[in-house]
Scaffold this motif. Structure first.
Motif, PDB file in Angstrom:
ATOM      1  N   PRO A 240       0.824  -1.215   0.000  1.00  0.00           N
ATOM      2  CA  PRO A 240       0.000   0.000   0.000  1.00  0.00           C
ATOM      3  C   PRO A 240       0.858   1.266   0.000  1.00  0.00           C
ATOM      4  CG  PRO A 240      -0.066  -1.043   2.153  1.00  0.00           C
ATOM      5  CD  PRO A 240       0.706  -1.958   1.252  1.00  0.00           C
ATOM      6  N   LEU A 241       0.388   2.269  -0.708  1.00  0.00           N
ATOM      7  CA  LEU A 241       1.025   3.579  -0.737  1.00  0.00           C
ATOM      8  C   LEU A 241      -0.092   4.605  -0.593  1.00  0.00           C
ATOM      9  CD1 LEU A 241       3.673   5.192  -1.161  1.00  0.00           C
ATOM     10  CD2 LEU A 241       3.114   5.227  -3.595  1.00  0.00           C
TER      11      LEU A 241
ATOM     12  N   SER B  17       1.083   9.902  -7.023  1.00  0.00           N
ATOM     13  CA  SER B  17       0.193   9.906  -8.185  1.00  0.00           C
ATOM     14  C   SER B  17      -0.646   8.626  -8.187  1.00  0.00           C
ATOM     15  CB  SER B  17       1.011   9.992  -9.474  1.00  0.00           C
ATOM     16  OG  SER B  17       1.680   8.759  -9.701  1.00  0.00           O
ATOM     17  N   PRO B  18      -1.771   8.644  -8.887  1.00  0.00           N
ATOM     18  CA  PRO B  18      -2.601   7.432  -8.963  1.00  0.00           C
ATOM     19  C   PRO B  18      -1.823   6.231  -9.521  1.00  0.00           C
ATOM     20  CG  PRO B  18      -3.824   9.305  -9.798  1.00  0.00           C
ATOM     21  CD  PRO B  18      -2.419   9.772  -9.558  1.00  0.00           C
ATOM     22  N   GLU B  19      -0.927   6.488 -10.488  1.00  0.00           N
ATOM     23  CA  GLU B  19      -0.122   5.410 -11.067  1.00  0.00           C
ATOM     24  C   GLU B  19       0.816   4.797 -10.023  1.00  0.00           C
ATOM     25  OE1 GLU B  19      -0.204   8.512 -12.369  1.00  0.00           O
ATOM     26  OE2 GLU B  19      -1.275   8.245 -14.258  1.00  0.00           O
ATOM     27  N   GLU B  20       1.465   5.650  -9.229  1.00  0.00           N
ATOM     28  CA  GLU B  20       2.371   5.153  -8.199  1.00  0.00           C
ATOM     29  C   GLU B  20       1.622   4.372  -7.124  1.00  0.00           C
ATOM     30  OE1 GLU B  20       4.223   8.785  -6.995  1.00  0.00           O
ATOM     31  OE2 GLU B  20       6.022   8.359  -8.175  1.00  0.00           O
ATOM     32  N   CYS B  21       0.492   4.903  -6.678  1.00  0.00           N
ATOM     33  CA  CYS B  21      -0.293   4.223  -5.636  1.00  0.00           C
ATOM     34  C   CYS B  21      -0.800   2.863  -6.107  1.00  0.00           C
ATOM     35  CB  CYS B  21      -1.465   5.099  -5.204  1.00  0.00           C
ATOM     36  SG  CYS B  21      -0.977   6.585  -4.300  1.00  0.00           S
ATOM     37  N   ALA B  22      -1.172   2.762  -7.380  1.00  0.00           N
ATOM     38  CA  ALA B  22      -1.714   1.509  -7.905  1.00  0.00           C
ATOM     39  C   ALA B  22      -0.645   0.465  -8.183  1.00  0.00           C
ATOM     40  CB  ALA B  22      -2.500   1.785  -9.180  1.00  0.00           C
ATOM     41  N   THR B  23       0.626   0.896  -8.313  1.00  0.00           N
ATOM     42  CA  THR B  23       1.672  -0.044  -8.725  1.00  0.00           C
ATOM     43  C   THR B  23       2.855  -0.096  -7.774  1.00  0.00           C
ATOM     44  OG1 THR B  23       2.808   1.616 -10.092  1.00  0.00           O
ATOM     45  CG2 THR B  23       1.086   0.291 -11.158  1.00  0.00           C
ATOM     46  N   PHE B  24       2.729   0.408  -6.558  1.00  0.00           N
ATOM     47  CA  PHE B  24       3.840   0.441  -5.608  1.00  0.00           C
ATOM     48  C   PHE B  24       4.074  -0.937  -5.009  1.00  0.00           C
ATOM     49  CE2 PHE B  24       5.755   1.424  -1.445  1.00  0.00           C
ATOM     50  CZ  PHE B  24       6.806   2.213  -1.861  1.00  0.00           C
ATOM     51  N   GLY B  25       5.334  -1.307  -4.814  1.00  0.00           N
ATOM     52  CA  GLY B  25       5.603  -2.607  -4.218  1.00  0.00           C
ATOM     53  C   GLY B  25       7.069  -2.864  -3.946  1.00  0.00           C
TER      54      GLY B  25
END
Length: 67
Positions: free
Chosen positions: A13-14, A18-26
């Protein structure tokens, strides 16, 4: 025949970015012939970790531009 390259990405979770970073953070780990390439030291608690926390979006973008 063993697989010489292994890329692992576990989503985490982030809460900001940005929406892209939050959806793909890991958590990213990369191994070649079972040798860990992404080993590092976490600054907060000075412990060894097997890979960084990164944006999968930025990583994918880097692969596209540098492949």
């Amino acid at each position: 025949m063993p697989n010489p390259v292994m890329i692992s990405f576990d989503f985490r979770p982030l809460n900001s970015g940005s929406p892209e970073e939050c959806a793909t953070f890991g958590h990213l780990t990369i191994k070649i012939n079972n040798h860990l390439l992404t080993c590092g030291i976490e600054a907060e608690n000075n412990t060894v970790c097997d890979g960084p926390h990164v944006s999968g979006y930025a990583l994918a973008e880097w692969f596209v531009w540098n492949w």
